[in-house]
Design an enzyme around this catalytic site. Structure first.
Site, PDB file in Angstrom:
ATOM      1  N   ARG A 105      12.116  11.051 -10.349  1.00  0.00           N
ATOM      2  CA  ARG A 105      12.293  12.374  -9.737  1.00  0.00           C
ATOM      3  C   ARG A 105      13.767  12.722  -9.605  1.00  0.00           C
ATOM      4  O   ARG A 105      14.150  13.546  -8.790  1.00  0.00           O
ATOM      5  CB  ARG A 105      11.661  12.392  -8.344  1.00  0.00           C
ATOM      6  CG  ARG A 105      10.189  12.099  -8.370  1.00  0.00           C
ATOM      7  CD  ARG A 105       9.681  12.035  -6.951  1.00  0.00           C
ATOM      8  NE  ARG A 105       8.298  11.601  -6.932  1.00  0.00           N
ATOM      9  CZ  ARG A 105       7.557  11.595  -5.832  1.00  0.00           C
ATOM     10  NH1 ARG A 105       8.066  11.995  -4.686  1.00  0.00           N
ATOM     11  NH2 ARG A 105       6.310  11.189  -5.879  1.00  0.00           N
ATOM     12  N   SER A 121      19.578  -4.165 -15.930  1.00  0.00           N
ATOM     13  CA  SER A 121      18.273  -4.829 -16.072  1.00  0.00           C
ATOM     14  C   SER A 121      17.548  -4.268 -17.296  1.00  0.00           C
ATOM     15  O   SER A 121      16.855  -4.975 -17.998  1.00  0.00           O
ATOM     16  CB  SER A 121      17.433  -4.605 -14.824  1.00  0.00           C
ATOM     17  OG  SER A 121      17.244  -3.220 -14.637  1.00  0.00           O
ATOM     18  N   GLU A 122      17.717  -2.972 -17.523  1.00  0.00           N
ATOM     19  CA  GLU A 122      17.136  -2.344 -18.712  1.00  0.00           C
ATOM     20  C   GLU A 122      18.269  -1.580 -19.389  1.00  0.00           C
ATOM     21  O   GLU A 122      18.874  -0.690 -18.791  1.00  0.00           O
ATOM     22  CB  GLU A 122      15.991  -1.419 -18.334  1.00  0.00           C
ATOM     23  CG  GLU A 122      14.783  -2.196 -17.850  1.00  0.00           C
ATOM     24  CD  GLU A 122      13.656  -1.280 -17.407  1.00  0.00           C
ATOM     25  OE1 GLU A 122      12.988  -0.718 -18.262  1.00  0.00           O
ATOM     26  OE2 GLU A 122      13.470  -1.143 -16.188  1.00  0.00           O
ATOM     27  N   PHE A 144      26.140  -9.939 -11.519  1.00  0.00           N
ATOM     28  CA  PHE A 144      26.369  -9.510 -10.129  1.00  0.00           C
ATOM     29  C   PHE A 144      25.502  -8.324  -9.777  1.00  0.00           C
ATOM     30  O   PHE A 144      24.924  -7.695 -10.634  1.00  0.00           O
ATOM     31  CB  PHE A 144      27.854  -9.168  -9.897  1.00  0.00           C
ATOM     32  CG  PHE A 144      28.419  -8.150 -10.847  1.00  0.00           C
ATOM     33  CD1 PHE A 144      28.266  -6.780 -10.621  1.00  0.00           C
ATOM     34  CD2 PHE A 144      29.104  -8.546 -11.992  1.00  0.00           C
ATOM     35  CE1 PHE A 144      28.788  -5.842 -11.504  1.00  0.00           C
ATOM     36  CE2 PHE A 144      29.636  -7.613 -12.886  1.00  0.00           C
ATOM     37  CZ  PHE A 144      29.467  -6.262 -12.641  1.00  0.00           C
ATOM     38  N   LEU A 189      17.851   8.374  -9.155  1.00  0.00           N
ATOM     39  CA  LEU A 189      18.925   7.598  -9.792  1.00  0.00           C
ATOM     40  C   LEU A 189      20.047   8.529 -10.266  1.00  0.00           C
ATOM     41  O   LEU A 189      21.232   8.233 -10.078  1.00  0.00           O
ATOM     42  CB  LEU A 189      18.381   6.796 -10.988  1.00  0.00           C
ATOM     43  CG  LEU A 189      19.449   6.057 -11.798  1.00  0.00           C
ATOM     44  CD1 LEU A 189      20.078   4.939 -10.982  1.00  0.00           C
ATOM     45  CD2 LEU A 189      18.879   5.506 -13.097  1.00  0.00           C
ATOM     46  N   VAL A 191      21.153  -1.451  -7.690  1.00  0.00           N
ATOM     47  CA  VAL A 191      20.708  -0.083  -7.979  1.00  0.00           C
ATOM     48  C   VAL A 191      19.173  -0.100  -7.984  1.00  0.00           C
ATOM     49  O   VAL A 191      18.567  -0.852  -8.746  1.00  0.00           O
ATOM     50  CB  VAL A 191      21.217   0.389  -9.362  1.00  0.00           C
ATOM     51  CG1 VAL A 191      20.675   1.786  -9.674  1.00  0.00           C
ATOM     52  CG2 VAL A 191      22.738   0.378  -9.406  1.00  0.00           C
ATOM     53  N   TYR A 208      21.569   3.256 -18.651  1.00  0.00           N
ATOM     54  CA  TYR A 208      22.889   3.702 -18.199  1.00  0.00           C
ATOM     55  C   TYR A 208      23.741   4.453 -19.229  1.00  0.00           C
ATOM     56  O   TYR A 208      24.780   4.994 -18.868  1.00  0.00           O
ATOM     57  CB  TYR A 208      23.672   2.509 -17.658  1.00  0.00           C
ATOM     58  CG  TYR A 208      23.048   1.958 -16.390  1.00  0.00           C
ATOM     59  CD1 TYR A 208      23.267   2.588 -15.174  1.00  0.00           C
ATOM     60  CD2 TYR A 208      22.219   0.842 -16.414  1.00  0.00           C
ATOM     61  CE1 TYR A 208      22.682   2.105 -14.007  1.00  0.00           C
ATOM     62  CE2 TYR A 208      21.628   0.356 -15.259  1.00  0.00           C
ATOM     63  CZ  TYR A 208      21.863   0.997 -14.060  1.00  0.00           C
ATOM     64  OH  TYR A 208      21.282   0.532 -12.906  1.00  0.00           O
TER      65      TYR A 208
HETATM   66  C1  LIG Z   1      15.411   2.273 -12.945  1.00  0.00           C
HETATM   67  C2  LIG Z   1      15.342   3.133 -11.701  1.00  0.00           C
HETATM   68  C3  LIG Z   1      16.601   2.881 -10.855  1.00  0.00           C
HETATM   69  C4  LIG Z   1      15.253   4.608 -12.126  1.00  0.00           C
HETATM   70  O1  LIG Z   1      15.294   5.425 -10.989  1.00  0.00           O
HETATM   71  P1  LIG Z   1      14.631   6.924 -11.020  1.00  0.00           P
HETATM   72  O2  LIG Z   1      15.010   7.569  -9.748  1.00  0.00           O
HETATM   73  O3  LIG Z   1      13.222   6.784 -11.371  1.00  0.00           O
HETATM   74  O4  LIG Z   1      15.429   7.584 -12.227  1.00  0.00           O
HETATM   75  P2  LIG Z   1      15.630   9.154 -12.461  1.00  0.00           P
HETATM   76  O5  LIG Z   1      14.370   9.869 -12.175  1.00  0.00           O
HETATM   77  O6  LIG Z   1      16.848   9.638 -11.754  1.00  0.00           O
HETATM   78  O7  LIG Z   1      15.900   9.164 -14.002  1.00  0.00           O
HETATM   79  C5  LIG Z   1      17.167   9.427 -14.521  1.00  0.00           C
HETATM   80  C6  LIG Z   1      17.104   9.269 -16.016  1.00  0.00           C
HETATM   81  O8  LIG Z   1      16.918   7.872 -16.336  1.00  0.00           O
HETATM   82  C7  LIG Z   1      15.740   7.715 -17.127  1.00  0.00           C
HETATM   83  N1  LIG Z   1      15.148   6.439 -16.714  1.00  0.00           N
HETATM   84  C8  LIG Z   1      14.719   6.128 -15.492  1.00  0.00           C
HETATM   85  N2  LIG Z   1      14.264   4.866 -15.475  1.00  0.00           N
HETATM   86  C9  LIG Z   1      14.417   4.364 -16.709  1.00  0.00           C
HETATM   87  C10 LIG Z   1      14.107   3.132 -17.312  1.00  0.00           C
HETATM   88  N3  LIG Z   1      13.575   2.132 -16.608  1.00  0.00           N
HETATM   89  N4  LIG Z   1      14.398   2.972 -18.617  1.00  0.00           N
HETATM   90  C11 LIG Z   1      14.946   3.977 -19.328  1.00  0.00           C
HETATM   91  N5  LIG Z   1      15.251   5.187 -18.799  1.00  0.00           N
HETATM   92  C12 LIG Z   1      14.977   5.374 -17.510  1.00  0.00           C
HETATM   93  C13 LIG Z   1      14.891   8.904 -16.813  1.00  0.00           C
HETATM   94  O9  LIG Z   1      14.001   9.158 -17.866  1.00  0.00           O
HETATM   95  C14 LIG Z   1      15.931   9.995 -16.653  1.00  0.00           C
HETATM   96  O10 LIG Z   1      16.379  10.414 -17.919  1.00  0.00           O
HETATM   97  P3  LIG Z   1      16.873  11.914 -18.200  1.00  0.00           P
HETATM   98  O11 LIG Z   1      17.919  12.234 -17.158  1.00  0.00           O
HETATM   99  O12 LIG Z   1      17.451  11.814 -19.578  1.00  0.00           O
HETATM  100  O13 LIG Z   1      15.659  12.752 -18.074  1.00  0.00           O
HETATM  101  C15 LIG Z   1      14.098   2.791 -10.845  1.00  0.00           C
HETATM  102  O14 LIG Z   1      12.935   2.986 -11.611  1.00  0.00           O
HETATM  103  C16 LIG Z   1      14.104   1.373 -10.327  1.00  0.00           C
HETATM  104  O15 LIG Z   1      14.562   1.141  -9.223  1.00  0.00           O
HETATM  105  N6  LIG Z   1      13.608   0.416 -11.133  1.00  0.00           N
HETATM  106  C17 LIG Z   1      13.522  -0.977 -10.733  1.00  0.00           C
HETATM  107  C18 LIG Z   1      14.868  -1.585 -10.413  1.00  0.00           C
HETATM  108  C19 LIG Z   1      15.865  -1.411 -11.527  1.00  0.00           C
HETATM  109  O16 LIG Z   1      15.584  -1.541 -12.706  1.00  0.00           O
HETATM  110  N7  LIG Z   1      17.123  -1.119 -11.141  1.00  0.00           N
HETATM  111  C20 LIG Z   1      18.213  -1.012 -12.049  1.00  0.00           C
HETATM  112  C21 LIG Z   1      18.945  -2.309 -11.912  1.00  0.00           C
HETATM  113  S1  LIG Z   1      20.312  -2.423 -13.035  1.00  0.00           S
END
Ligand SMILES: CC(C)(COP(=O)(O)OP(=O)(O)OC[C@H]1O[C@@H](n2cnc3c(N)ncnc32)[C@H](O)[C@@H]1OP(=O)(O)O)[C@@H](O)C(=O)NCCC(=O)NCCS
Length: 414
Positions: free
Chosen positions: A100, A127-128, A414, A103, A91, A132
């Site tokens: 934006r 990862s964080e 995984f 996710l 992901v 989720y």
């Molecule tokens: C984490 C990640 C997938 C978030 O993607 P994004 O498109 O920025 O997320 P969105 O804008 O759709 O945010 C959706 C919600 O998640 C929250 N969110 C996003 N990233 C977050 C983070 N790192 N920690 C906590 N909350 C987070 C947002 O605040 C938002 O919350 P809301 O709906 O309550 O307002 C992206 O930053 C990323 O790829 N990070 C590095 C790789 C990673 O960590 N992947 C997950 C592996 S398990």
């Protein structure tokens, strides 16, 4: 600042071509890697292309892929049985498009797809851990890290290992290990079935860039009365300082199909010469070493999160598991992301069904996920304010219904 315009521009669809998978694997950006041909060739041996959702900024075919979310088709052991489960993986959203709503759009498409495939459950390693829960995932399985000095590894009391250990080459490991794993897997909630391709290209892949300075992957089996009852995968990290060995054994996985074999394979791992420490992670929280070591405090056991679970179809997921002997309870389940799960569910040893009328307990679907595999008890979740008791004594009934005789275990990320 996220704007409605970008949200409107994002479209999500399953990948149809490997080149889309390569671009949707945005998570590799964060690992400092890229989805080159070698990565793609390897992944497509154990991953179904159409289970990768790609997020496009704009409409295909002119749009750029800016993120993705994938899923493996797994079977997950649960108390008293097993369910089909989506194993959510890779992901990621490119840093150019973070925060934006990309996710959010990916999670929507993926969970809808999981439901339409009839998989009652989704699961993942986060990862964080805060990402989720808003999508209904709850921490279901914890793990233990361990770092034990070899000199502190004595067992309490006399110990006679059983069977005979034997180091085997990769080919023999591929032939012997799956059966032992499967016997253990069927007894242990939280474990996932592995396909032959998974064994070959994931678990036993031993990519040189993943060795972390250690030697090649070692495979040891324990034979008891002509049958392989346990195995371990480990790596030697050889080091000498001031003339003394100070290296370590990194245990990647040690699995026994019986308690006796589990104890013996661990004795083998703790007794390897020329090492100062034995390190392991993602051990089950009720790991046998916690009570078998003479000085368990010296193992420095440290709790960490492993598997998060999402009940995608609450009725099917709850119906698939067994329950402890107790009177039934009615749960009022909240689910803001998958509204079809919302409502009151009666759980009992005679089955699970949707009901009208008053509920005994109220909880979020993510909290129900923490109860599901027996990783957390109803009392501890209630003390944390995660379960509201509406009928006196209902927490005790829920605790008895969901409790299991062993901690769930998910040995592999995984
Ligand atoms: C984490 C990640 C997938 C978030 O993607 P994004 O498109 O920025 O997320 P969105 O804008 O759709 O945010 C959706 C919600 O998640 C929250 N969110 C996003 N990233 C977050 C983070 N790192 N920690 C906590 N909350 C987070 C947002 O605040 C938002 O919350 P809301 O709906 O309550 O307002 C992206 O930053 C990323 O790829 N990070 C590095 C790789 C990673 O960590 N992947 C997950 C592996 S398990």
């Amino acid at each position: 600042m996220p704007s409605d315009s970008i949200k409107r521009r994002v479209t999500v669809k399953p990948c149809e071509h490997p080149s889309e998978l390569a671009r949707a694997a945005a998570i590799l950006h964060y690992f400092g890697g890229e989805a080159d041909q070698a990565w793609l060739d390897r992944w497509l041996r154990f991953f179904e292309l159409e289970r990768m959702h790609a997020a496009y900024d704009g409409s295909p075919p002119d749009a750029a892929i800016v993120g993705g979310a994938g899923a493996f088709s797994f079977e997950l052991t649960i108390p008293g049985g097993a369910v089909r489960a989506a194993g959510v993986t890779v992901v990621g959203v490119l840093p150019t498009h973070r925060r934006r709503g990309v996710l959010h759009a990916l999670m929507r498409a993926q969970l809808d797809d999981v439901r339409s495939r009839g998989e009652p459950v989704a699961c993942l390693w986060a990862s964080e851990e805060t990402i989720y829960v808003r999508y209904g995932y709850g921490l279901a399985v914890s793990g233990l890290e361990m770092s034990l000095a070899r000199g502190d590894s004595a067992f309490r009391g006399r110990f006679e290992p059983i069977g005979q250990t034997r180091l085997v080459a990769r080919g023999e490991a591929l032939a012997l290990l799956p059966e032992v794993y499967d016997r253990a897997r069927r007894q242990t909630p939280g474990m996932l079935a592995r396909s032959p391709a998974w064994w070959e290209h994931r678990r036993l892949a031993d990519l040189p860039e993943r060795r972390g300075g250690g030697g090649p992957l070692q495979h040891v089996v324990l034979e008891v009365d002509g049958q392989i009852d346990a195995y371990a995968l480990y790596r030697m990290h050889f080091k000498i300082e001031h003339g003394s060995p100070c290296g370590k054994v990194e245990v990647l996985e040690a699995v026994g199909a019986t308690p006796e074999a589990t104890r013996s394979i661990w004795r083998y791992l703790l007794d390897i010469d020329w090492t100062a420490r034995i390190e392991a992670a993602a051990l089950p929280t009720d790991h046998v070493l916690r009570t078998l070591l003479a000085s368990p405090r010296r193992a420095g056991f440290r709790l960490h999160d492993t598997l998060f679970v999402r009940l995608v179809d609450v009725g099917a997921a709850l119906s698939a598991r067994s329950y402890g002997a107790a009177e039934s309870v009615v749960l009022d389940v909240r689910d803001d992301f998958c509204e079809h799960n919302r409502g009151r569910w009666r759980i009992g040893t005679d089955g699970v069904r949707r009901v009208d009328g008053d509920a005994d307990l109220a909880l979020d679907v993510s909290t129900l996920a923490s109860l599901y595999l027996g990783g957390f008890g109803a009392f501890e979740l209630a003390r944390a304010g995660q379960i509201e008791e509406r009928t006196e004594g209902a927490i005790a009934r829920a605790d008895a219904l969901f409790r299991t005789d062993r901690a769930p275990w998910c040995p592999e990320i995984f």
